[in-house]
Structure formats: C-alpha cells, structure tokens
Design an enzyme around this catalytic site. Structure first.
Site, PDB file in Angstrom:
ATOM      1  N   LEU A  97      47.022 100.647 -26.108  1.00 22.80           N
ATOM      2  CA  LEU A  97      45.656 100.577 -26.639  1.00 22.80           C
ATOM      3  C   LEU A  97      44.733 101.493 -25.836  1.00 22.80           C
ATOM      4  O   LEU A  97      44.979 101.763 -24.660  1.00 22.80           O
ATOM      5  CB  LEU A  97      45.176  99.128 -26.584  1.00 22.80           C
ATOM      6  CG  LEU A  97      46.016  98.200 -27.473  1.00 22.80           C
ATOM      7  CD1 LEU A  97      45.861  96.750 -27.064  1.00 22.80           C
ATOM      8  CD2 LEU A  97      45.640  98.382 -28.949  1.00 22.80           C
ATOM      9  N   HIS A 113      55.852  90.391 -20.104  1.00 24.41           N
ATOM     10  CA  HIS A 113      56.664  91.577 -19.847  1.00 24.41           C
ATOM     11  C   HIS A 113      58.035  91.130 -19.357  1.00 24.41           C
ATOM     12  O   HIS A 113      58.119  90.255 -18.481  1.00 24.41           O
ATOM     13  CB  HIS A 113      55.975  92.463 -18.803  1.00 24.41           C
ATOM     14  CG  HIS A 113      56.752  93.703 -18.497  1.00 24.41           C
ATOM     15  ND1 HIS A 113      56.790  94.783 -19.353  1.00 24.41           N
ATOM     16  CD2 HIS A 113      57.549  94.016 -17.450  1.00 24.41           C
ATOM     17  CE1 HIS A 113      57.575  95.709 -18.840  1.00 24.41           C
ATOM     18  NE2 HIS A 113      58.052  95.269 -17.688  1.00 24.41           N
ATOM     19  N   ALA A 177      63.860  82.347 -20.502  1.00 31.20           N
ATOM     20  CA  ALA A 177      62.835  82.080 -19.481  1.00 31.20           C
ATOM     21  C   ALA A 177      61.443  82.432 -20.006  1.00 31.20           C
ATOM     22  O   ALA A 177      60.462  81.732 -19.739  1.00 31.20           O
ATOM     23  CB  ALA A 177      63.144  82.868 -18.215  1.00 31.20           C
TER      24      ALA A 177
HETATM   25  C1  GAR Z   1      60.078  90.195 -25.330  1.00 32.84           C
HETATM   26  O1  GAR Z   1      61.211  90.234 -24.499  1.00 32.84           O
HETATM   27  C2  GAR Z   1      58.863  90.681 -24.585  1.00 32.84           C
HETATM   28  O2  GAR Z   1      58.851  90.336 -23.236  1.00 32.84           O
HETATM   29  C3  GAR Z   1      58.999  92.171 -24.757  1.00 32.84           C
HETATM   30  O3  GAR Z   1      59.429  92.353 -26.078  1.00 32.84           O
HETATM   31  C4  GAR Z   1      60.196  91.228 -26.460  1.00 32.84           C
HETATM   32  C5  GAR Z   1      59.636  90.696 -27.759  1.00 32.84           C
HETATM   33  O4  GAR Z   1      60.464  89.695 -28.279  1.00 32.84           O
HETATM   34  N1  GAR Z   1      57.759  92.847 -24.509  1.00 32.84           N
HETATM   35  C6  GAR Z   1      57.679  94.051 -23.980  1.00 32.84           C
HETATM   36  O5  GAR Z   1      58.648  94.718 -23.699  1.00 32.84           O
HETATM   37  C7  GAR Z   1      56.262  94.543 -23.765  1.00 32.84           C
HETATM   38  N2  GAR Z   1      56.281  95.736 -22.980  1.00 32.84           N
HETATM   39  P1  GAR Z   1      59.867  88.656 -29.309  1.00 32.84           P
HETATM   40  O6  GAR Z   1      59.232  89.472 -30.432  1.00 32.84           O
HETATM   41  O7  GAR Z   1      61.071  87.888 -29.784  1.00 32.84           O
HETATM   42  O8  GAR Z   1      58.879  87.800 -28.590  1.00 32.84           O
END
Ligand code: GAR
Length: 216
Positions: A97, A113, A177
């Site tokens: 953003l 993250h 987790a």
């Molecule tokens: C999750 O593991 C989250 O931590 C990551 O994307 C995945 C989304 O999964 N986020 C990032 O990498 C942000 N930089 P989800 O759509 O099943 O919650």
C-alpha cells in the site's frame, strides 16, 4: 453491560484460513471484536465464499481495475470508510500500500506474517527458514507501518523445524500456529491489553510465563 465490541474489517487476497479463524473467534460472545466486513482485492479469492457462508458482508476492490496504486488505494480507503472499522486486519492480503494510505489507517492495521520477525520479511519465508537451518520458526502479528513487515510486534508463536520438513510441512505447522495466534492478538489489541508505548507494543497479560521452547 458488556463492553462494546470493536468493529473489524478483514483484508484478504486468497484462501482465507486466517480470516476464517478470526470469524470463528468473533462468533464467541465474549470475544471483544466483531468482523464487520471482509474486503478482497481479488474477485476469485476463496476467502469471499467462506465469509459469505458465515454471514459476513463482503466487498471486492479489484486492483486490476485501477490504473495506479494510488487509485486502488483511494478506492480501498473509500470502501473502508464505508465500513468504518476500529481495526483493520490484514489476513493474507498481498498488496503493498502507498504511504498515503498507510498514514490514514496507521495504528489501526494489524498483519499476520508467516515468520518470526524481524527474520524472513517478505515472501517465501518457509523456504528461506529451511535453507537457513533455523531450528525455530513461526509467525508474527504486528502493526502495519510504511516499511514492509517492520511495524511494532504484538505477538509471536514459535514452532520447531523438523529434520524431515519440506516447505509444505513447515507451512502447515506455522499455519496452525497462525490460526491460534491471530485471534488472541486481535483480542488483546481490541481490549487495549496490548498497546503502543514509545514505538513498542506492551502487553498487560495475566497469563503465566510459558516454558522456553527448546528444539531439538
Ligand atoms: C498466511 O500464511 C499469512 O501469514 C501469509 O499468507 C498466508 C495466507 O493464508 N501472509 C503473508 O505472507 C503476508 N506477507 P490464508 O489466506 O489461508 O490466511
């Protein structure tokens, strides 16, 4: 009288398992926040169907429909102002953003993250954790600031990296987790137990100190 619940908008781009964990947690009557809306930048995100099934209002602000980042961010800002959330949770929201947008919502945006920040900012966190040979990996909930993955940390969860792990196995352990950590961190933030003091988040926690996680 029960305390008023914080209004939360969840921003998603994909599968939506963290969003689902937040929706499930908010279904508990004593959870201090309600999920007021889910907003996706991708019209085909799986998260949208999950939110709809749970009865949560959804909106799409398709980044492909805008000529510039500034125009997309203005449309996202307008959609968020319609929802008027106290807190904006990024849950697998994969858009960078503009500083102008961040400035408007700073202090109200949380992100999850998939790494123990400040290690492994950015993408491919699990592959890099495996390559580096760390023995503990995990996830972080932090405030969103203009610098990517660098905002004040609210909460973290650590998991072991096992010898036989490939990227998928490690990602699955971290994701489990994440689903425990994000609702807990959101609740602490919504209740004001976690708050920003001098650039760091302090947490008034009644929980006992956990034992050290030692691996192997
Ligand atoms: C999750 O593991 C989250 O931590 C990551 O994307 C995945 C989304 O999964 N986020 C990032 O990498 C942000 N930089 P989800 O759509 O099943 O919650």
């Amino acid at each position: 009288m029960p305390a008023p619940r914080s209004r939360v908008a969840v921003l998603v781009s994909g599968r939506g398992s963290n969003m689902a964990a937040l929706i499930d947690a908010a279904a508990q009557p004593d959870f201090p926040a309600e999920i007021a809306a889910v907003i996706s930048n991708r019209p085909n995100a799986g998260a949208l169907a999950i939110a709809e099934r749970a009865g949560v209002p959804t909106a799409v602000v398709d980044h492909k429909a805008f000529a510039s980042r500034e125009e997309f961010d203005a449309a996202l800002d307008a959609e968020l102002r319609r929802v008027a959330p106290d807190i904006v949770c990024f849950a697998g929201f994969l858009r960078l953003l503009t500083p102008g947008f961040i400035e408007k919502w700073e202090g109200r945006m949380l992100n999850i993250h998939p790494a123990l920040l400040p290690s492994f900012k950015g993408l491919d966190t699990h592959a890099r954790a495996l390559k580096t040979g760390v023995k503990l990996h995990g996830c972080t909930v932090h405030l969103v600031t203009a610098e990517m993955d660098a905002g004040p940390i609210i909460a973290q969860a650590a998991v072991p990296v096992l010898d036989g792990d490939d990227e998928d196995a490690l990602a699955a352990r971290v994701l489990a987790a994440e689903h425990r950590l994000y609702p807990r961190a959101l609740a602490a933030w919504a209740r004001g137990e976690a708050r920003l003091v001098d650039g760091r988040v302090t947490t008034a926690s009644a929980a006992d100190e956990p034992p050290a996680l030692i691996w192997p």
